[in-house]
Design an enzyme around this catalytic site. Structure first.
Site, short mmCIF file in Angstrom:
data_model
loop_
_atom_site.label_atom_id
_atom_site.label_comp_id
_atom_site.label_asym_id
_atom_site.label_seq_id
_atom_site.Cartn_x
_atom_site.Cartn_y
_atom_site.Cartn_z
N SER A 109 2.01 2.26 -1.55
CA SER A 109 2.38 1.98 -0.17
C SER A 109 3.60 2.78 0.28
O SER A 109 3.90 2.81 1.47
CB SER A 109 2.69 0.48 0.01
OG SER A 109 3.76 0.10 -0.84
N HIS A 130 -4.96 2.92 0.50
CA HIS A 130 -3.97 1.86 0.58
C HIS A 130 -4.61 0.61 1.15
O HIS A 130 -4.82 0.49 2.36
CB HIS A 130 -2.78 2.30 1.43
CG HIS A 130 -1.72 1.25 1.54
ND1 HIS A 130 -0.94 1.07 2.66
CD2 HIS A 130 -1.31 0.29 0.65
CE1 HIS A 130 -0.12 0.06 2.47
NE2 HIS A 130 -0.32 -0.43 1.26
N GLU A 142 -5.90 2.22 4.56
CA GLU A 142 -5.37 3.52 5.00
C GLU A 142 -5.87 4.58 4.02
O GLU A 142 -5.56 4.52 2.82
CB GLU A 142 -3.85 3.50 5.03
CG GLU A 142 -3.27 2.63 6.12
CD GLU A 142 -1.75 2.57 6.08
OE1 GLU A 142 -1.14 2.54 7.15
OE2 GLU A 142 -1.17 2.54 4.97
N ASN A 180 3.34 0.63 7.33
CA ASN A 180 4.70 0.38 6.85
C ASN A 180 5.74 1.17 7.64
O ASN A 180 6.89 0.74 7.75
CB ASN A 180 4.80 0.69 5.36
CG ASN A 180 4.27 -0.44 4.50
OD1 ASN A 180 4.32 -1.59 4.89
ND2 ASN A 180 3.74 -0.12 3.35
#
Length: 534
Positions: A109, A130, A142, A180
């Site tokens: 991540s 991800h 992702e 993120n």
């Protein structure tokens, strides 16, 4: 024979990914060298399979304590802890075990996919997959393209994600990828607001939920773990050196003190038996029938003014609407409440000062505190105690609570009447200190800004950014679509005020004007003529 998939790492993420793959028909091998972790993983899989009503899926999952010297998997997903040296060693072992055309994916991540691709032969087959926690219930994956990732590898990865019933978005190999990265301001601006005493954690969380977020930033950090959340922030900041993404000292102190959230029993909140009671702002009792005692004037134009006018007209018997500042002379001197909306992007100090000079001292003056410098405005007034700063960010109908500024100048009576006024409109109110952008303005404005920066830097397309935050962070709207609803000029004004107060690192990105460009629908394709038409 079913296609094989290998997962390196049998923790919550690895086991969850394995179950998702098994449900999609893959024969799955999980590599987990720690016996205690294997036991926990087995228990987790059994519970999840029971919950899903299909224990037979477990027959397609096999556990191993080491990566074998040779394996038949067509896709391997590394899901070990976020330490580069550990992931590097796992990648090297996977590359030795699998054929040269097997896909090698990392579930990282925060680390660079390119750094892992550099340690194995045939880096064109390396990419990021991800998944989000828990993989069995979160829809988003992702797909991260490193600089050397090949088109064929991407196509195979998208096919695998689709087969698992997930939604894939394409992200560049940049710090934090999409979710993120773009979600960082949700935590960071909340932490800064708490440090500066804008309101309590309880009140800020309640405001965030009232704006549409499923969880407030502080209860979410407690759930994630303050240490995990901080580590992600530090990793992204270390790789970007962008001061707007810098960690906040308050969080560092709490982590150093062992206040990590739910897992330690205390973080921003204390947890008794792992639970706590949520705070919700009180909603003032709604009057029976339209209020005939007050005379309300709404000044301003645009979508927010239209929404407010409709709501006020349903709750008050005497309402007037003025859309043009050149018609201020038409404001009735008998008005008891004046709600100034303006254009949402301009300081309204001059207009409020002009109205203060002609309206009686008992008339309440509501002004948009996101756009107007409330302190400067109050200093110009004869009767500053009746000036009420309010914050409504996007759609009035979608925002369940309103920010009301508890400034040094405003009187207690005016604050009480302001809460009663919004209560009559069906909205609760939270009192906040007077900082530029208040809480929702600076927080959501910064999220929108980060999304636009990510698109500008080609991290992802606008469509993928919006889909990623809806599916990966449970946002009620994608940040770019949300920004369109708020307005680019309004977000720009909020962030300019924030930057003036806290530094140019928080300044609006130059691309925000795009949010005010009307979207034109794609033209419909003209159908090919049929033989009969020819």
């Amino acid at each position: 024979m079913a296609e094989r998939l290998m997962v390196a790492g049998g923790g919550t993420m690895g086991a969850g990914i394995a179950l998702v793959a098994a449900l999609a028909g893959y024969e799955v091998e999980i590599v987990e060298p720690q016996s205690a972790s294997r036991e926990r993983g087995l228990d987790y899989l059994a519970r999840e399979a029971e919950r899903g009503g299909d224990r037979s899926v477990l027959s397609r999952i096999r556990w191993m304590d080491a990566i074998p010297s040779h394996a038949e998997a067509a896709l391997a997903i590394e899901a070990v802890p976020e330490r580069f040296e550990l992931k590097r060693d796992v990648f090297i072992a996977l590359a030795r075990a699998l054929s040269s055309d097997a896909l090698l994916a990392t579930n990282t991540s925060s680390l660079a996919v390119a750094d892992l691709a550099d340690v194995v032969p045939h880096p064109q087959r390396v990419l990021g997959l991800h998944f989000f926690n828990p993989p069995t219930r979160m829809q988003l994956v992702e797909v991260v393209r490193a600089p050397l990732t090949g088109d064929a590898a991407l196509e195979r990865a998208f096919d695998a994600v689709a087969r698992m019933g997930k939604t894939a978005v394409l992200a560049a190999d940049t710090p934090g990828f999409i979710v993120n990265r773009v979600a960082r301001p949700y935590y960071l601006q909340a932490l800064r607001a708490l440090e500066r005493g804008v309101a309590s954690a309880d009140e800020l969380d309640a405001l965030a939920r009232a704006a549409g977020f499923r969880m407030g930033p502080f209860e979410l950090m407690d759930l994630i773990g303050l240490d995990v959340n901080l580590a992600t922030t530090e990793s992204i900041f270390a790789r970007t050196q962008a001061q707007r993404l810098a960690p906040v000292e308050l969080q560092r102190r709490m982590v150093a003190q062992g206040m990590l959230g739910r897992k330690t029993g205390a973080g921003f909140y204390a947890y008794s038996d792992g639970k706590r009671e949520r705070f919700e702002p009180a909603l003032e009792p709604v009057q029976a029938g339209p209020n005939a005692q007050e005379s309300v004037v709404i000044l301003g134009y645009g979508g927010l003014a239209d929404e407010l006018a409709e709501s006020i007209e349903a709750s008050y018997a005497h309402v007037a609407r003025i859309e043009n500042d050149e018609l201020l002379q038409e404001v009735s001197r008998d008005a008891t409440i004046l709600v100034d909306v303006g254009d949402g992007a301009s300081d309204r100090g001059d207009v409020i000062a002009e109205l203060d000079a002609v309206l009686g001292p008992e008339t309440l003056l509501f002004v948009d505190a996101y756009a107007t410098d409330l302190d400067a405005c109050a200093r110009r007034l004869r009767h500053p105690g009746r000036l009420i700063g309010y914050g409504i960010l996007g759609s009035f109908g979608a925002q369940r609570a309103v920010e009301i500024v508890d400034s040094e100048a405003v009187s207690d009576d005016a604050l009480e009447l302001a809460q009663e006024f919004f209560g009559n409109l069906g909205k609760s109110a939270v009192l906040v200190e007077d900082l530029p952008g208040l809480f929702l303005g600076r927080t959501l404005g910064s999220i929108v800004n980060e999304a636009m920066i990510a698109v500008h830097e080609r991290v992802a397309s606008p469509e993928d950014v919006d889909a990623a935050l809806r599916l990966g962070a449970n946002y009620p709207d994608g940040p770019i679509q949300w920004g369109r609803e708020i307005g680019g000029a309004r977000v720009t004004r909020i962030l300019k005020r924030l930057a003036q107060a806290e530094g140019e690192a928080f300044a609006p990105h130059r691309s925000l004007w795009v949010l005010d460009v009307e979207e034109t629908p794609e033209p419909e394709e003209t159908p090919e003529p049929t033989e009969a038409a020819q």
